[in-house]
Design an enzyme around this catalytic site. Structure first.
Site, mmCIF file in Angstrom:
data_model
loop_
_atom_site.group_PDB
_atom_site.id
_atom_site.type_symbol
_atom_site.label_atom_id
_atom_site.label_comp_id
_atom_site.label_asym_id
_atom_site.label_seq_id
_atom_site.Cartn_x
_atom_site.Cartn_y
_atom_site.Cartn_z
ATOM 1 N N LYS A 83 85.113 24.986 84.519
ATOM 2 C CA LYS A 83 86.294 24.471 83.813
ATOM 3 C C LYS A 83 86.834 25.548 82.864
ATOM 4 C CE LYS A 83 87.717 20.411 81.061
ATOM 5 N NZ LYS A 83 87.292 19.160 80.404
ATOM 6 N N SER B 55 90.117 14.952 81.543
ATOM 7 C CA SER B 55 90.723 16.259 81.581
ATOM 8 C C SER B 55 90.094 17.221 82.591
ATOM 9 C CB SER B 55 90.657 16.899 80.191
ATOM 10 O OG SER B 55 89.307 17.156 79.817
ATOM 11 N N SER C 190 86.127 12.594 79.968
ATOM 12 C CA SER C 190 86.718 13.617 80.846
ATOM 13 C C SER C 190 85.836 14.131 81.968
ATOM 14 C CB SER C 190 87.188 14.807 80.019
ATOM 15 O OG SER C 190 88.416 14.496 79.434
HETATM 16 N N1 GLN Z 1 91.245 11.231 77.955
HETATM 17 C C1 GLN Z 1 90.630 11.386 76.672
HETATM 18 C C2 GLN Z 1 91.568 12.112 75.744
HETATM 19 O O1 GLN Z 1 92.635 12.376 76.130
HETATM 20 C C3 GLN Z 1 89.322 12.082 76.789
HETATM 21 C C4 GLN Z 1 89.448 13.536 76.955
HETATM 22 C C5 GLN Z 1 88.141 14.221 77.086
HETATM 23 O O2 GLN Z 1 87.100 13.583 77.291
HETATM 24 N N2 GLN Z 1 88.186 15.511 76.910
HETATM 25 O O3 GLN Z 1 91.252 12.396 74.623
#
Ligand code: GLN
Length: 495
Positions: A78, A158, A182
């Site tokens: 990532k 994400s 995410s």
């Molecule tokens: N979707 C969540 C956010 O937008 C979690 C993101 C994540 O786990 N990095 O904060």
């Protein structure tokens, strides 16, 4: 041998040791698959030179007969992980051109175990999002499509690039990070396994920070066994991260007996949300039956503060993000705005940050600075921290009553269409995290396991939440669920 890229980590490990193929061949198969996958937009920087060198070195190490399990396994990383000399942009314009002088502890651990880097994977900007639509590199496309439809779907976010890449067999596995879901949500949207470990199990050093008290890295893999193998290689105590915990890293794969007889599995009443699609309720009930048939005892439990988790998360995460992202000011990293004659240092900060951050990141920075500002700090930030403590206590109480793991849906829906939510009220997007954020707030391990297909042929996942530091036990329960569910579907190769 063809289609080596379709192997699992465990399958490749065994094949490499038997001499059926080499890591060089395995790596080449992945690079070829990546070359044909432009339509998915999952890989954003390829590193074939590194892959060639690492795979050749891995073959030499395997030949000595003394190589770790991850040796020779090609991975995607990532873009949130700093990788030495390789662009590491957190999918943001503000880090354009940034090539770190150092390697994150997690990726270093993987390279030390002999794993091979194929390249960097797309993601939501600074890991903020649930659909991979906030990336400076553009949207990631889910390799899965609804039956009879060519509409492009989100892989979730994400870690959307990681999810697409693993699901489409571009790599054997990928790293992800999970602040509020995410790893688990994109895993569920793409029919793969995603494990967020206990907070402190892995080092955050060299991982671009979003919300430091919630962020954890973890594996995104094709099977539960692979998650166990890769987790062991990623985890370590690290003096460079004061929140990484000094606790031995067990052999997680050895925990996979498949025997869950007598284990107590909790089903939390509060996760039956209003308006939840019938197919998610059905999947959850089926998963419960599977664990019961495997010998587990099913108990109904209550986690009474669940409904406050999302609001608390969307105060705490932006508060920490606004502080963490203060460092991107045009001075030390990446992008600096062109200045006009007479502009001062404030103009440089303002213009740089306005140009460099996308709108979701700007929204979070604004919310974060607001909830931390004098006069509002107690009403928002401190209250959210108190709610967080109550959410954690809910879990502590349930575990103290003898529950070994908790079964919930991973997501409130299957993968949705690109654009379907991004134009709406941002809160609608935030609702995606309703089943996952509680786990980060409480610092617990959670895993998403592909369990079935919906009526349109899209994958659905269930989440198991475990006791802190007991990832081995959690993985074993996940293994029992995976075995019972027998999920073998793959996206058809349209790209
Ligand atoms: N979707 C969540 C956010 O937008 C979690 C993101 C994540 O786990 N990095 O904060």
């Amino acid at each position: 041998m063809t289609d080596l890229n379709k192997l699992t980590i465990s399958g490749a490990r065994d094949g490499l040791r038997k001499g059926d193929f080499t890591s060089v061949e395995l790596t080449e198969a992945c690079l070829t698959a990546i070359g044909k996958s432009g339509a998915l937009n999952a890989f954003v920087h390829n590193t074939p030179e590194i892959a060639h060198a690492q795979s050749a070195a891995a073959d030499a190490r395997i030949a000595t007969g003394d190589a770790p399990d991850m040796c020779g396994i090609p991975l995607g990383i990532k873009d949130l992980f700093c990788t030495k000399g390789v662009p590491s942009q957190a999918a943001s314009a503000i880090l354009a051109g940034f090539k770190p002088e150092y390697e994150s502890t997690v990726t270093q651990n993987l390279w030390d175990s002999g794993a091979v880097m194929l390249g960097k994977l797309n993601m939501d900007e600074f890991a903020m999002g649930s659909s991979n639509e906030t990336s400076v590199y553009g949207d990631v496309i889910n390799p899965w499509r609804r039956e009879g439809s060519a509409a492009a779907l989100t892989p979730g976010g994400s870690s959307g690039g990681s999810a697409s890449a693993v699901s489409a067999d571009l790599c054997l596995a990928a790293t992800g990070t999970d602040t509020g879901g995410s790893i688990r949500q994109p895993a569920a949207f793409t029919g793969i396994v995603g494990l967020k470990p206990t907070y402190g199990r892995v080092s955050r050093w060299g991982v671009v920070a979003f919300a430091s008290s919630l962020d954890q890295a973890g594996p995104m893999t094709k099977t539960v066994r692979d998650a166990a193998i890769m987790m062991e290689a990623m985890a370590s105590h690290d003096a460079k991260d004061s929140t990484s915990y000094d606790i031995p890293v067990p052999n997680f794969e050895a925990a996979l007996t498949g025997d869950i007889k007598g284990k107590k599995i909790g089903i939390p009443a509060e996760y039956h949300m209003d308006g939840m699609p019938a197919e998610i309720e059905k999947l959850w009930a089926e998963g419960t039956e599977m664990l019961k048939s495997a010998g587990a005892e099913i108990v109904n439990i209550s986690l009474p503060h669940t409904k406050y988790a999302l609001p608390a998360y969307y105060v705490i995460a932006p508060a920490e993000a606004s502080s963490n992202l203060a460092r991107y000011d045009g001075v030390r990293y990446g992008h600096r705005a062109k200045l006009a004659a007479g502009d001062g240092i404030d103009d440089m900060y303002e213009k740089t940050r306005a140009e460099g951050f996308g709108s979701e990141v700007q929204r979070r920075v604004m919310i974060g600075t607001y909830v931390l500002s004098a006069g509002f700090y107690d009403a928002y930030y401190n209250r959210a921290r108190r709610v967080r403590a109550l959410i954690k206590r809910d879990f502590d109480d349930v575990f103290a009553a003898g529950v070994d793991a908790i079964l919930t849906p991973a997501t409130p829906s299957a993968a949705f269409g690109l654009g379907e939510m991004s134009d709406a009220d941002p809160v609608k997007m935030y609702l995606n995290d309703v089943f996952t954020v509680t786990v980060n707030l409480a610092g617990l391990p959670g895993i998403s396991v592909p369990t079935g297909l919906n009526s349109e042929g899209l994958p659905l996942g269930l989440q198991l939440i475990g006791r802190p530091w007991e990832e081995g036990d959690l993985l074993n329960t996940a293994y029992a669920l995976e075995t019972a569910a027998g999920f073998v579907s793959k996206p058809n190769n349209w790209w």
